[in-house]
Scaffold this motif. Sequence first.
Motif, PDB file in Angstrom:
ATOM      1  N   ALA A 110       0.859  -1.188   0.000  1.00 16.48           N
ATOM      2  CA  ALA A 110       0.000   0.000   0.000  1.00 16.48           C
ATOM      3  C   ALA A 110       0.897   1.239   0.000  1.00 16.48           C
ATOM      4  N   ARG A 111       0.542   2.186  -0.831  1.00 13.74           N
ATOM      5  CA  ARG A 111       1.286   3.442  -0.933  1.00 13.74           C
ATOM      6  C   ARG A 111       0.349   4.598  -0.627  1.00 13.74           C
ATOM      7  N   ASN A 112       0.622   5.322   0.453  1.00  9.09           N
ATOM      8  CA  ASN A 112      -0.201   6.479   0.827  1.00  9.09           C
ATOM      9  C   ASN A 112      -1.692   6.130   0.854  1.00  9.09           C
ATOM     10  N   HIS A 113      -2.008   4.997   1.500  1.00 11.55           N
ATOM     11  CA  HIS A 113      -3.385   4.546   1.763  1.00 11.55           C
ATOM     12  C   HIS A 113      -4.111   4.047   0.518  1.00 11.55           C
ATOM     13  N   ALA A 114      -3.368   3.630  -0.504  1.00  9.55           N
ATOM     14  CA  ALA A 114      -3.988   3.057  -1.702  1.00  9.55           C
ATOM     15  C   ALA A 114      -3.178   1.836  -2.127  1.00  9.55           C
ATOM     16  N   TYR A 115      -3.860   0.797  -2.631  1.00 15.58           N
ATOM     17  CA  TYR A 115      -3.154  -0.388  -3.100  1.00 15.58           C
ATOM     18  C   TYR A 115      -2.270  -0.039  -4.293  1.00 15.58           C
ATOM     19  N   ALA A 116      -1.080  -0.604  -4.297  1.00 16.26           N
ATOM     20  CA  ALA A 116      -0.129  -0.333  -5.372  1.00 16.26           C
ATOM     21  C   ALA A 116       0.034  -1.577  -6.239  1.00 16.26           C
ATOM     22  N   ALA A 117      -0.164  -1.431  -7.528  1.00 14.32           N
ATOM     23  CA  ALA A 117       0.107  -2.525  -8.460  1.00 14.32           C
ATOM     24  C   ALA A 117       1.611  -2.770  -8.519  1.00 14.32           C
ATOM     25  N   ASP A 118       2.002  -3.918  -9.053  1.00 14.43           N
ATOM     26  CA  ASP A 118       3.432  -4.262  -9.078  1.00 14.43           C
ATOM     27  C   ASP A 118       4.270  -3.212  -9.788  1.00 14.43           C
ATOM     28  N   THR A 119       3.689  -2.545 -10.770  1.00 19.38           N
ATOM     29  CA  THR A 119       4.463  -1.572 -11.557  1.00 19.38           C
ATOM     30  C   THR A 119       4.420  -0.156 -10.978  1.00 19.38           C
ATOM     31  N   THR A 120       3.668   0.044  -9.905  1.00 21.46           N
ATOM     32  CA  THR A 120       3.565   1.379  -9.306  1.00 21.46           C
ATOM     33  C   THR A 120       4.918   1.821  -8.746  1.00 21.46           C
ATOM     34  N   ILE A 121       5.307   3.041  -9.063  1.00 17.88           N
ATOM     35  CA  ILE A 121       6.576   3.584  -8.573  1.00 17.88           C
ATOM     36  C   ILE A 121       6.388   4.115  -7.151  1.00 17.88           C
ATOM     37  N   LEU A 122       7.261   3.675  -6.261  1.00 17.36           N
ATOM     38  CA  LEU A 122       7.233   4.095  -4.873  1.00 17.36           C
ATOM     39  C   LEU A 122       8.452   4.953  -4.565  1.00 17.36           C
ATOM     40  N   ARG A 123       8.279   5.882  -3.624  1.00 18.72           N
ATOM     41  CA  ARG A 123       9.405   6.677  -3.137  1.00 18.72           C
ATOM     42  C   ARG A 123       9.647   6.349  -1.668  1.00 18.72           C
ATOM     43  N   PHE A 124      10.877   6.516  -1.241  1.00 17.83           N
ATOM     44  CA  PHE A 124      11.235   6.196   0.141  1.00 17.83           C
ATOM     45  C   PHE A 124      10.444   7.034   1.143  1.00 17.83           C
ATOM     46  N   SER A 125       9.981   8.211   0.716  1.00 17.16           N
ATOM     47  CA  SER A 125       9.251   9.117   1.610  1.00 17.16           C
ATOM     48  C   SER A 125       7.756   8.805   1.682  1.00 17.16           C
ATOM     49  N   ASP A 126       7.258   7.871   0.853  1.00 11.17           N
ATOM     50  CA  ASP A 126       5.849   7.500   0.892  1.00 11.17           C
ATOM     51  C   ASP A 126       5.528   6.771   2.195  1.00 11.17           C
ATOM     52  N   GLU A 127       4.254   6.808   2.591  1.00 12.80           N
ATOM     53  CA  GLU A 127       3.797   5.942   3.680  1.00 12.80           C
ATOM     54  C   GLU A 127       3.501   4.580   3.069  1.00 12.80           C
ATOM     55  N   LEU A 128       4.260   3.592   3.456  1.00  8.90           N
ATOM     56  CA  LEU A 128       4.186   2.270   2.843  1.00  8.90           C
ATOM     57  C   LEU A 128       3.765   1.223   3.861  1.00  8.90           C
ATOM     58  N   ALA A 129       3.046   0.221   3.388  1.00 10.13           N
ATOM     59  CA  ALA A 129       2.627  -0.881   4.245  1.00 10.13           C
ATOM     60  C   ALA A 129       2.594  -2.152   3.428  1.00 10.13           C
ATOM     61  N   LEU A 130       2.836  -3.276   4.100  1.00 10.39           N
ATOM     62  CA  LEU A 130       2.720  -4.595   3.481  1.00 10.39           C
ATOM     63  C   LEU A 130       1.486  -5.257   4.078  1.00 10.39           C
ATOM     64  N   LEU A 131       0.500  -5.550   3.217  1.00  8.56           N
ATOM     65  CA  LEU A 131      -0.804  -6.000   3.686  1.00  8.56           C
ATOM     66  C   LEU A 131      -1.066  -7.443   3.257  1.00  8.56           C
ATOM     67  N   PRO A 132      -1.277  -8.345   4.234  1.00  4.71           N
ATOM     68  CA  PRO A 132      -1.655  -9.713   3.884  1.00  4.71           C
ATOM     69  C   PRO A 132      -3.094  -9.745   3.413  1.00  4.71           C
ATOM     70  N   PRO A 133      -3.564 -10.874   2.846  1.00  4.29           N
ATOM     71  CA  PRO A 133      -4.961 -10.946   2.411  1.00  4.29           C
ATOM     72  C   PRO A 133      -5.919 -10.520   3.504  1.00  4.29           C
ATOM     73  N   VAL A 134      -6.953  -9.780   3.127  1.00  2.00           N
ATOM     74  CA  VAL A 134      -7.835  -9.175   4.114  1.00  2.00           C
ATOM     75  C   VAL A 134      -8.981 -10.087   4.496  1.00  2.00           C
ATOM     76  N   SER A 135      -9.567  -9.784   5.637  1.00  2.00           N
ATOM     77  CA  SER A 135     -10.790 -10.441   6.100  1.00  2.00           C
ATOM     78  C   SER A 135     -11.924  -9.437   6.003  1.00  2.00           C
ATOM     79  N   GLY A 136     -13.140  -9.983   5.979  1.00  2.00           N
ATOM     80  CA  GLY A 136     -14.253  -9.071   5.978  1.00  2.00           C
ATOM     81  C   GLY A 136     -14.299  -8.368   7.293  1.00  2.00           C
ATOM     82  N   GLY A 137     -14.380  -7.571   7.551  1.00  2.00           N
ATOM     83  CA  GLY A 137     -14.286  -6.878   8.811  1.00  2.00           C
ATOM     84  C   GLY A 137     -13.135  -6.505   8.862  1.00  2.00           C
TER      85      GLY A 137
END
Length: 240
Positions: free
Chosen positions: A57-84
């Motif tokens: 996730a980049r700045n609160h949005a899912y990033a596709a594999d080709t999305t360019i990220l910067r070191f200053s972005d807010e980044l997260a690694l998200l496992p598969p989600v649950s409902g809730g």
Amino acid sequence: MTFDWSIKLFAGLPERLGTASIHMQTEGEEMNALDLKTAIISLYPEHKAIIQTAFIARNHAYAADTTILRFSDELALLPPVSGGEGATEDMERYVITSDSISSDDVLAKVIVPEHGAAITFVGTTREWTHGQRTVRLEYEAYAPMAIATMRQIGDEIAERWPGALCAISHRIGVVGIAETSVVIAVSSPHRDSCYEASRYAIERLKQIVPIWKKEIWEDGSEWKGHQLGPWNPTAQPTNN
């Protein structure tokens, strides 16, 4: 010159990797999401399988594999989600909270004079699943992004069923047996679209909203993903 990267972790990832966030240095200030996942795998090769199924996730949005990220972005690694999960609100129609949820309160947010139908979906913790007794559930969320993706669901519903309104409240923290974990309220001019939009909302929530649940049993526990097949939250919703 080196650049410092920080990647937040959620659900079972901190337990598996032994840290709440990953910190790494690179010589470049940019890379795409796939390269970042590859770099994380090189740090934690024993967890390659779960990292490969996760999304950046980049700045609160899912990033596709080709999305360019910067070191200053807010980044997260998200496992598969649950409902809730500390509470956050967006126009009070999209809520993450650690408090109990009132279905009447959520429904009231979508009741308007021009609508003739309204429906509420309430998700609760069940005690038995496949012969295994659940003691409680524990929910965790990436709250800012959860609010953003809940809002996205509302926008998709309004586009598919013109005039329809949606409100979603989801709990975080411990949710006991028979307690409410999520309430989704939908209203529309006519009942057919109301039923359809309600079903769409819960299925879409399970697909894209970064909320995870940990099932606590009498003899163990397990983080649960969305359980809807291959996880691809960047895919467009299918037509009804």
